[in-house]
Design a protein around this motif. Structure first.
Motif, short mmCIF file in Angstrom:
data_model
loop_
_atom_site.label_atom_id
_atom_site.label_comp_id
_atom_site.label_asym_id
_atom_site.label_seq_id
_atom_site.Cartn_x
_atom_site.Cartn_y
_atom_site.Cartn_z
N LYS A 119 1.74 27.07 28.73
CA LYS A 119 0.37 27.03 29.21
C LYS A 119 0.27 27.88 30.47
O LYS A 119 0.88 27.56 31.49
CB LYS A 119 -0.07 25.59 29.50
N VAL A 120 -0.47 28.96 30.38
CA VAL A 120 -0.54 29.91 31.48
C VAL A 120 -1.67 29.55 32.44
O VAL A 120 -2.82 29.43 32.04
CB VAL A 120 -0.75 31.35 30.95
N ASN A 121 -1.29 29.39 33.70
CA ASN A 121 -2.27 29.18 34.76
C ASN A 121 -2.63 30.55 35.33
O ASN A 121 -1.77 31.21 35.92
CB ASN A 121 -1.69 28.28 35.85
N PRO A 122 -3.87 31.01 35.15
CA PRO A 122 -4.26 32.35 35.64
C PRO A 122 -3.93 32.57 37.11
O PRO A 122 -3.69 33.70 37.53
CB PRO A 122 -5.77 32.39 35.38
N GLU A 123 -3.93 31.49 37.90
CA GLU A 123 -3.67 31.63 39.33
C GLU A 123 -2.19 31.84 39.63
O GLU A 123 -1.83 32.17 40.76
CB GLU A 123 -4.18 30.38 40.06
N LYS A 124 -1.33 31.62 38.62
CA LYS A 124 0.11 31.72 38.85
C LYS A 124 0.75 32.93 38.16
O LYS A 124 1.96 33.09 38.21
CB LYS A 124 0.81 30.45 38.38
N THR A 125 -0.06 33.77 37.52
CA THR A 125 0.53 34.90 36.79
C THR A 125 1.26 35.86 37.72
O THR A 125 2.26 36.46 37.34
CB THR A 125 -0.56 35.66 36.02
#
Length: 253
Positions: A119-125
Motif C-alpha cells: 500500500k503506497v502512501n503518496p507522502e512517503k514515495t
C-alpha cells in the motif's frame, strides 16, 4: 591495487578541486569501519562516471580531509537493460535494487499494478527513492561499478509504458506464457538493445495489464516451467540477459 571506495554526491568533484571533505555516513565508514588514517589512499566515485584517487590528510570527526591525487572519467559500465518491476515488500524491493545494480541495469522503474500488495502512501514515495538510492550506492561500491542505475519514483504501469524507449527489445515475463523463452523473445526482436523487461507482482498481472503491455510492443516470455517469485524472475531475467549480451558482444568482436 584496489583501494576502498567511497560514494560522494554526483558532480561534487567538478572543476579543479585539489582537496575534498568527506562527511556523513561515508566519513564514519572510513574512520570507524575501515579504520583508515592519514596517508592512506582511497577512491571516490560519484555514480556518474567520475573516479578520483585521494589521500587522507586529516581526520577531524565527523569530517575527513582528502587531497585529490588524480581524477578520471570512466566508461559507462551499465548494460542496456531497463527493468520495470511491480512494487514489492520493502526487503524484497531492496534486494532487487541491490542485485540489479551489481548486474549493471541502467534504469529501474518501480510500478503500481492492480495486484500490487504494498500500500503506497503518496507522502512517503520520496522516502522509498532515498532508501533505494542508498542501497544502490552501497552495491555500486561493492561491485566496483562506475555508474548508478537511474531509479524512478514509484509510478503506474501505464506511465512506465509511456517512458519505454521506442527502439530496442521489449519483453514481458508472464506466467501464462508456456512456449516462448526469454532467449527466443529477444532473438525474435533481432537482439535489439536496449532491452526493457517487465516483471509482475506476487499476484500476477490482470488481463487488461497484459493487453496494455502487448499494445505497447512487448513480447511475452517465460523463465521456465516453474513458477518463480517476483524477485527471482526479475533478477534471473537480468542475469540471463547480461550473459546473452556478453556472449553477443564476443561474437561481434
Amino acid at each position: 591495487m584496489c583501494f576502498t571506495r567511497f560514494l560522494i554526491s554526483p558532480h561534487a568533484l567538478s572543476g579543479t578541486l585539489s582537496t575534498f571533505t568527506l562527511t556523513g555516513r561515508e566519513a564514519h565508514h572510513l574512520t570507524h569501519v575501515k579504520r583508515l588514517g592519514p596517508g592512506d589512499l582511497v577512491e571516490l566515485i560519484d555514480g556518474s562516471g567520475i573516479l578520483a584517487k585521494a589521500k587522507i590528510i586529516s581526520i577531524n570527526r565527523p569530517e575527513v580531509g582528502l587531497q585529490i591525487v588524480e581524477v578520471s572519467k570512466q566508461l559507462n559500465d551499465c548494460l542496456p537493460i531497463n527493468l520495470i518491476i511491480a512494487l514489492l515488500k520493502a526487503d524484497h524491493m531492496g534486494w532487487i535494487i541491490q542485485k540489479a545494480t551489481e548486474l549493471g541495469v541502467q534504469t529501474i522503474y518501480p510500478v503500481i499494478t492492480q495486484h500490487t500488495v504494498v500500500k503506497v502512501n503518496p507522502e512517503k514515495t520520496d522516502r522509498y527513492l532515498v532508501r533505494w538510492k542508498k542501497i544502490a550506492g552501497q552495491a555500486l561500491k561493492q561491485c566496483r561499478g562506475n555508474f548508478m542505475p537511474n531509479i524512478y519514483p514509484v509510478i503506474s504501469l501505464e506511465d512506465a509504458l509511456g517512458k519505454v524507449p521506442c527502439a530496442g527489445a521489449k519483453i514481458l515475463l508472464w506466467e501464462s506464457e508456456k512456449k516462448r523463452s526469454l532467449f527466443t523473445a529477444w532473438k525474435d526482436q533481432k537482439n535489439a538493445i536496449p532491452v526493457t523487461v517487465i516483471t509482475g507482482p506476487e499476484g500476477g498481472f490482470i488481463r487488461e495489464e497484459i493487453i496494455a503491455c502487448k499494445e505497447a510492443g512487448f513480447n511475452t516470455a517465460t523463465m521456465g516451467i516453474r513458477t518463480l517469485r517476483s524477485e527471482t524472475a526479475a533478477i534471473g531475467s537480468v542475469a540471463a540477459l547480461a550473459t546473452m549480451m556478453t556472449s553477443d558482444l564476443e561474437k561481434k568482436s
